[in-house]
Every structure is written in C-alpha cells, then in structure tokens.
Scaffold this motif. Sequence first.
Motif, PDB file in Angstrom:
ATOM      1  N   GLU A  49       0.828  -1.213   0.000  1.00  0.00           N
ATOM      2  CA  GLU A  49       0.000   0.000   0.000  1.00  0.00           C
ATOM      3  C   GLU A  49       0.858   1.256   0.000  1.00  0.00           C
ATOM      4  O   GLU A  49       0.565   2.230  -0.691  1.00  0.00           O
ATOM      5  CB  GLU A  49      -0.931  -0.002   1.210  1.00  0.00           C
ATOM      6  CG  GLU A  49      -1.789   1.256   1.304  1.00  0.00           C
ATOM      7  CD  GLU A  49      -2.515   1.386   2.634  1.00  0.00           C
ATOM      8  OE1 GLU A  49      -3.379   2.282   2.750  1.00  0.00           O
ATOM      9  OE2 GLU A  49      -2.212   0.591   3.557  1.00  0.00           O
ATOM     10  N   VAL A  52       2.265   1.643  -3.707  1.00  0.00           N
ATOM     11  CA  VAL A  52       1.355   1.820  -4.846  1.00  0.00           C
ATOM     12  C   VAL A  52       0.302   2.882  -4.589  1.00  0.00           C
ATOM     13  O   VAL A  52      -0.351   3.351  -5.528  1.00  0.00           O
ATOM     14  CB  VAL A  52       0.674   0.486  -5.233  1.00  0.00           C
ATOM     15  CG1 VAL A  52       1.698  -0.585  -5.513  1.00  0.00           C
ATOM     16  CG2 VAL A  52      -0.320   0.035  -4.175  1.00  0.00           C
ATOM     17  N   ARG A  56      -5.224   3.405  -4.824  1.00  0.00           N
ATOM     18  CA  ARG A  56      -5.136   2.556  -6.012  1.00  0.00           C
ATOM     19  C   ARG A  56      -6.309   1.569  -6.024  1.00  0.00           C
ATOM     20  O   ARG A  56      -6.568   0.877  -5.047  1.00  0.00           O
ATOM     21  CB  ARG A  56      -3.814   1.788  -6.003  1.00  0.00           C
ATOM     22  CG  ARG A  56      -3.631   0.790  -7.149  1.00  0.00           C
ATOM     23  CD  ARG A  56      -3.505   1.506  -8.490  1.00  0.00           C
ATOM     24  NE  ARG A  56      -3.285   0.554  -9.558  1.00  0.00           N
ATOM     25  CZ  ARG A  56      -2.109   0.346 -10.145  1.00  0.00           C
ATOM     26  NH1 ARG A  56      -1.035   1.023  -9.742  1.00  0.00           N
ATOM     27  NH2 ARG A  56      -1.981  -0.516 -11.115  1.00  0.00           N
ATOM     28  N   LEU A  58      -8.248  -1.752  -6.960  1.00  0.00           N
ATOM     29  CA  LEU A  58      -7.876  -3.135  -7.216  1.00  0.00           C
ATOM     30  C   LEU A  58      -9.058  -3.910  -7.779  1.00  0.00           C
ATOM     31  O   LEU A  58     -10.212  -3.663  -7.426  1.00  0.00           O
ATOM     32  CB  LEU A  58      -7.413  -3.823  -5.928  1.00  0.00           C
ATOM     33  CG  LEU A  58      -6.280  -3.165  -5.132  1.00  0.00           C
ATOM     34  CD1 LEU A  58      -5.998  -3.983  -3.881  1.00  0.00           C
ATOM     35  CD2 LEU A  58      -5.027  -3.038  -5.986  1.00  0.00           C
ATOM     36  N   MET A  73      -7.003   0.215  -2.318  1.00  0.00           N
ATOM     37  CA  MET A  73      -5.886  -0.476  -1.681  1.00  0.00           C
ATOM     38  C   MET A  73      -5.986  -0.427  -0.158  1.00  0.00           C
ATOM     39  O   MET A  73      -5.719  -1.418   0.535  1.00  0.00           O
ATOM     40  CB  MET A  73      -4.556   0.145  -2.155  1.00  0.00           C
ATOM     41  CG  MET A  73      -3.312  -0.556  -1.673  1.00  0.00           C
ATOM     42  SD  MET A  73      -3.092  -2.190  -2.390  1.00  0.00           S
ATOM     43  CE  MET A  73      -2.292  -3.060  -1.044  1.00  0.00           C
ATOM     44  N   TRP A  76      -8.436  -2.917   1.000  1.00  0.00           N
ATOM     45  CA  TRP A  76      -7.907  -4.265   0.905  1.00  0.00           C
ATOM     46  C   TRP A  76      -6.997  -4.588   2.095  1.00  0.00           C
ATOM     47  O   TRP A  76      -7.074  -5.668   2.669  1.00  0.00           O
ATOM     48  CB  TRP A  76      -7.142  -4.443  -0.401  1.00  0.00           C
ATOM     49  CG  TRP A  76      -6.367  -5.728  -0.460  1.00  0.00           C
ATOM     50  CD1 TRP A  76      -5.022  -5.887  -0.311  1.00  0.00           C
ATOM     51  CD2 TRP A  76      -6.909  -7.036  -0.619  1.00  0.00           C
ATOM     52  NE1 TRP A  76      -4.677  -7.210  -0.390  1.00  0.00           N
ATOM     53  CE2 TRP A  76      -5.827  -7.942  -0.590  1.00  0.00           C
ATOM     54  CE3 TRP A  76      -8.201  -7.536  -0.803  1.00  0.00           C
ATOM     55  CZ2 TRP A  76      -5.993  -9.310  -0.714  1.00  0.00           C
ATOM     56  CZ3 TRP A  76      -8.363  -8.907  -0.939  1.00  0.00           C
ATOM     57  CH2 TRP A  76      -7.282  -9.781  -0.888  1.00  0.00           C
ATOM     58  N   VAL A  91      -6.566 -11.194  -4.729  1.00  0.00           N
ATOM     59  CA  VAL A  91      -6.063 -10.188  -5.677  1.00  0.00           C
ATOM     60  C   VAL A  91      -4.920 -10.813  -6.469  1.00  0.00           C
ATOM     61  O   VAL A  91      -3.883 -11.175  -5.909  1.00  0.00           O
ATOM     62  CB  VAL A  91      -5.566  -8.919  -4.952  1.00  0.00           C
ATOM     63  CG1 VAL A  91      -4.866  -7.980  -5.937  1.00  0.00           C
ATOM     64  CG2 VAL A  91      -6.726  -8.209  -4.279  1.00  0.00           C
ATOM     65  N   LEU A  94      -2.779  -7.113  -9.789  1.00  0.00           N
ATOM     66  CA  LEU A  94      -2.238  -5.780  -9.519  1.00  0.00           C
ATOM     67  C   LEU A  94      -0.923  -5.616 -10.283  1.00  0.00           C
ATOM     68  O   LEU A  94       0.125  -6.114  -9.877  1.00  0.00           O
ATOM     69  CB  LEU A  94      -2.003  -5.585  -8.020  1.00  0.00           C
ATOM     70  CG  LEU A  94      -1.251  -4.311  -7.615  1.00  0.00           C
ATOM     71  CD1 LEU A  94      -1.959  -3.063  -8.127  1.00  0.00           C
ATOM     72  CD2 LEU A  94      -1.064  -4.242  -6.098  1.00  0.00           C
ATOM     73  N   GLU A  95      -0.985  -4.954 -11.443  1.00  0.00           N
ATOM     74  CA  GLU A  95       0.208  -4.678 -12.235  1.00  0.00           C
ATOM     75  C   GLU A  95       0.761  -3.325 -11.788  1.00  0.00           C
ATOM     76  O   GLU A  95       0.087  -2.320 -11.865  1.00  0.00           O
ATOM     77  CB  GLU A  95      -0.141  -4.645 -13.725  1.00  0.00           C
ATOM     78  CG  GLU A  95       0.951  -5.158 -14.649  1.00  0.00           C
ATOM     79  CD  GLU A  95       2.176  -4.255 -14.730  1.00  0.00           C
ATOM     80  OE1 GLU A  95       3.254  -4.726 -15.106  1.00  0.00           O
ATOM     81  OE2 GLU A  95       2.027  -3.054 -14.436  1.00  0.00           O
ATOM     82  N   PHE A  96       2.016  -3.308 -11.315  1.00  0.00           N
ATOM     83  CA  PHE A  96       2.535  -2.114 -10.638  1.00  0.00           C
ATOM     84  C   PHE A  96       3.728  -1.478 -11.356  1.00  0.00           C
ATOM     85  O   PHE A  96       4.510  -0.742 -10.738  1.00  0.00           O
ATOM     86  CB  PHE A  96       2.928  -2.467  -9.198  1.00  0.00           C
ATOM     87  CG  PHE A  96       3.953  -3.572  -9.077  1.00  0.00           C
ATOM     88  CD1 PHE A  96       5.307  -3.287  -9.114  1.00  0.00           C
ATOM     89  CD2 PHE A  96       3.553  -4.889  -8.907  1.00  0.00           C
ATOM     90  CE1 PHE A  96       6.247  -4.291  -8.990  1.00  0.00           C
ATOM     91  CE2 PHE A  96       4.479  -5.905  -8.781  1.00  0.00           C
ATOM     92  CZ  PHE A  96       5.837  -5.609  -8.822  1.00  0.00           C
ATOM     93  N   TYR A 139       3.638  -8.127 -11.548  1.00  0.00           N
ATOM     94  CA  TYR A 139       2.377  -8.290 -10.830  1.00  0.00           C
ATOM     95  C   TYR A 139       2.646  -8.586  -9.355  1.00  0.00           C
ATOM     96  O   TYR A 139       3.635  -9.234  -9.003  1.00  0.00           O
ATOM     97  CB  TYR A 139       1.559  -9.448 -11.414  1.00  0.00           C
ATOM     98  CG  TYR A 139       0.853  -9.113 -12.709  1.00  0.00           C
ATOM     99  CD1 TYR A 139      -0.360  -8.432 -12.703  1.00  0.00           C
ATOM    100  CD2 TYR A 139       1.396  -9.482 -13.933  1.00  0.00           C
ATOM    101  CE1 TYR A 139      -1.016  -8.134 -13.885  1.00  0.00           C
ATOM    102  CE2 TYR A 139       0.754  -9.188 -15.120  1.00  0.00           C
ATOM    103  CZ  TYR A 139      -0.453  -8.507 -15.094  1.00  0.00           C
ATOM    104  OH  TYR A 139      -1.099  -8.202 -16.262  1.00  0.00           O
TER     105      TYR A 139
END
Length: 547
Positions: A49, A52, A56, A58, A73, A76, A91, A94-96, A139
């Motif tokens: 968290e 990102v 964000r 998700l 986020m 989550w 989850v 999540l592409e970061f 990811y």
Amino acid sequence: GVEFLYLNGKDLDMEWFHTNGFKTPIIVKDPNGLDLTIPSYDFTVADVERYVGSLRELDVIDVSRQDDLKMKMREWVEYYETFPRQTVYNVISLEFSDTKLSNLVHPPSVVREMDWINRHWPKSLTEDCEYQRPHVQKYCLMSVKDSYTDFHVDFGGTSVWYHLIKGEKIFYLIPPTEENLLLYEEWVSSCNQSELFFGNQVKNCHQFTLLPGNTLFIPTGWIHAVLTPKDSLVFGGNFIHRFNIGLQLRIYDMEIRLQTPLKFRHPNYETLSWYAARDFLKELRAHDEQGTRPPEYLITGLKSLTTSLQEWTSTRETLKSHKWEIPTCIKPLRVINEINKLMDILTEEEDRPVANMPVMTTEKLDCAVEGQRSIKLRFSHGQVTRSERDGDKEHITMKLSVSHATDVKNEKEERRNLQELSDPLGDEDEEEEEEEDFSENDRSGDDEFVYCKSLTQDDDGAKVNDKEDALWSPRVEYSGLAGGGNGRRKIEKNDEYKEWMTPTKKKKKNSDTDTYGISRNKPKPKTAKQRLGKLLGLDRTGHFLRK
C-alpha cells in the motif's frame, strides 16, 4: 508423466533455453544466481500500500461466488489484516509497473533478456502514441487462506515467472497437448463449468507446492489452477518469447474464439507481434550474412508467425479488425514476404551450420541495465527546442527522435515506412519499385548525422556552438561516428558545410561561384540556428520539413 525441472539459478540463461527449449515447468528453490530483485521477506501487504498508494483501485475476486468487485488499496489492507474474515477475497492482477514499487522488483535476468517487450517494443514512442507499451511484466498477488483460482491459461500464451515471498501455494498443472487444449476450450464453453473440476477431465494433472523463496517458471499454454493454504504474497510477471511462438499464437486464437473480454487479454498483442517480426527479419538477414542457419525452434516459430500475420491481413474483411494494431512504421506485405523469402533460402542450403546461439542484431538491448540501449541519433527527425545567446555564441538545443541502430538500407526503409502504411493487398509492381530503391549507394543521407552508442534516455539532445559548430551530446562520450571518426565531427564554416549544402544547378566555375556552384554573393545565414536550418531543411518553427 511429465516431471518438473529443478535447476540452479546460475544455470538458467539464454544458452540453456536455446539448447533445451521451454516446454516443462522449472522450479528454482534458491533465487541466488537468477539476478532477481525483490523486497526483503518481511515485506507486507501494508508495505505494498505504501508504494502503490492507498487510493489505487484493485480488481478483487470473491472466491466463493467467483465474482469480481472493486476495492481501494487501503480497504484491501484493512480486510487482509482483519480476523476472522467473513469472506475469501483474492487479488491476482495488480500490475505495478507504473508505481514506486516497480523500483523494488525486477524479473530474473533471463526473463528480461528473452521478453519480447524488452527486446522488440520501441523505447522512443511518445506518451500520446496510440500504441502504448504493454504493462504485464510486474504483478503483485495477495491471497488469503483458502483462495482458489480455477484452471486457466495465461493470456496470449504468455509464460510466467512466479516468486513466493510468504505463505504457500499449491499448483495443479496440465500440459498443453492438443487434446488437453481442446478439452479445456470445451470446458470453458460449457454452462456448468464451475461444477466440474477440470483436473479430472484429463489424463495427467500434476501437483506441486511452492514455498517461500521458491521461483516457478510456467511455460506457454500450461493449464493451471492455484490453491492458497496460507495467506500469501507473490511477485511475478508474464512474458512472450521466441521459444514457443506457435503455441503462443494458438492460445491467442483460442481466446478470440472464446470471445475472451479485452481486459483479460494481452494488451497490444498483435502490435508486439509485428514489432517482433520486423526484428526477426533483421535477424534472418544477419544469419544470411554470417552463413548460418536459424535453430529449428525459430524456423518453426517464424512459419507460425508469418501464417498469423497473413491471416490478419489477407482480406479486406480481416484487415478491418486488425489494421489498427499494425504499427505505422511497418509495411506488412514487405515484412511477410521478406521473412518467407529468407526462410526459404536459409532452410534450403543444408550445408549451413546451425547457429549455436541466437544471432543478435545491431540493436540488441542491454536488458540487464535499464534505461540504456543501442541507438542511432538522426537529425532527419527532430526539432530545435531552444536557442540562447551567450555573448558572441548562440547555443542551440535540438530534441532528437531515436531509432534502433541498424544498417543504412534498413534505416532508409524505416524512414519511408514512417510516411505511410502500405496497402497489404498492394500489387507486385509497387514491391519491385521499392526493391530497386534499396540498391542505392549505401551511405547516410545528405540531411542527417548518425551516431552509434549506448545512450541513457535522458541524453536525447545535442548542441551546436555558434563559433565552431561542433556537434556533441551532453554527458555522453561517443566511441565514434557510424562511418568512422573520433566521435565528434566538427563542421567547418567553409569546407565541411559545402559537403552538406545543396549545390545550385549551375556548377560552372566563375568569379561569382565557388567549385561547388554555391553563390559567393549570396549572403550566408548569420546565426547557427539559421545555418543549421538551411543545412537540415528546417522550417521557421524549427521543425524538419518532411520530404
């Protein structure tokens, strides 16, 4: 049955894949030797968290209902750290790559080296370009106990690297035989899919437990499901490569038949395939020049690739749905025809030795060092961005576009390709005319300077000094010009300029003109910017005129 391969990280390199292929899942128990960058093993979901961002959004899976929902986020993290949990959420998407977390995670070096996005996707596209770099390489998967992801094949036939930071994962893997893929397609299309355990529909379903510190590599097309016995945190990524081209395209076609929603497909898949085809064409030319033969996996793969490229452009009807994915710098018909032609030449000559390693073209990227690439700077595409006076000098800053370094013939071809997209259904006469154009003298054009060197992405400018008109690039020393030299070419006001200036029609030597027919009475431009504009064909706004 099929056994998994257990390897040491230091043994897993491009040469290993070139020799053994990539058909079986690989487990590396210790990440040492993989050149894998990950956070420490005490990294938590709260740390995710922090990197990102709390806001964000998700995509979260409700495991029991197999439904999707959205969650911030911060929401989550609150759910993940609350006990007991009323529902099981998961989850896995999540592409970061576009966050600060990206600086803490880098795939294994062999993945970076074989990944088509690293190898073939242009680094110099502008942010507003319609073809955006696909974000599928990094990811973060955050799964609570009892999470379950049902059987699936990763989008576009991508392979997967998967490193477990904490927790435990149980994989159920099914090899991608033609029989299994047909059964899978039938299972996905059935109305009672959720009631059937696909592992019971096939002959062989292999089970493997992944523990913290383990890295798993899943090849193209493997059908797999994942059970989470303990709360887990995973870093991984997807990648397309040269070792399973045919099967990758087979999976992509299957997704189209199953009408898989676009958000669950590989972004810009066809565009990436066209960029790869262009570079494979250069590689085949290198094989031809070196007298070698491509390895069998590449021959088979390129036959599948050209077949798919032809299917995407074969009729006007198919072209309607595929044309928007063809990069404007690529002429489809020419790429397909030249690859097929070279493939015939290289495979017919049986005495050619098979290359021990993939032939690398001149634009090979140093994938281990992010932000560096082998390029050419071309004045034929650029813009004067700033002009400043400092006493008797005027400093000109030029913003240059960059293209991969390659031979001059290919550069001429790419420059023409940028102007228009040829009709893939065009006739042969047009093709013959273009071939004749390649036979011109192999030298740089009269309106460009070309430098070759590894260059950081920040260094894309050049300055021209009004006093001596020396061309250089800040903070980077070049080893030499493309055609020789010491890396810094000085343009003399009289001698060197006449080589690049367009002579007048009158070449007769008299008192009013010099040897090259340039009028002596005609006043010369007074500033470096004016001289440079005349030299390179700039308009008054500082942009290069298209020819």
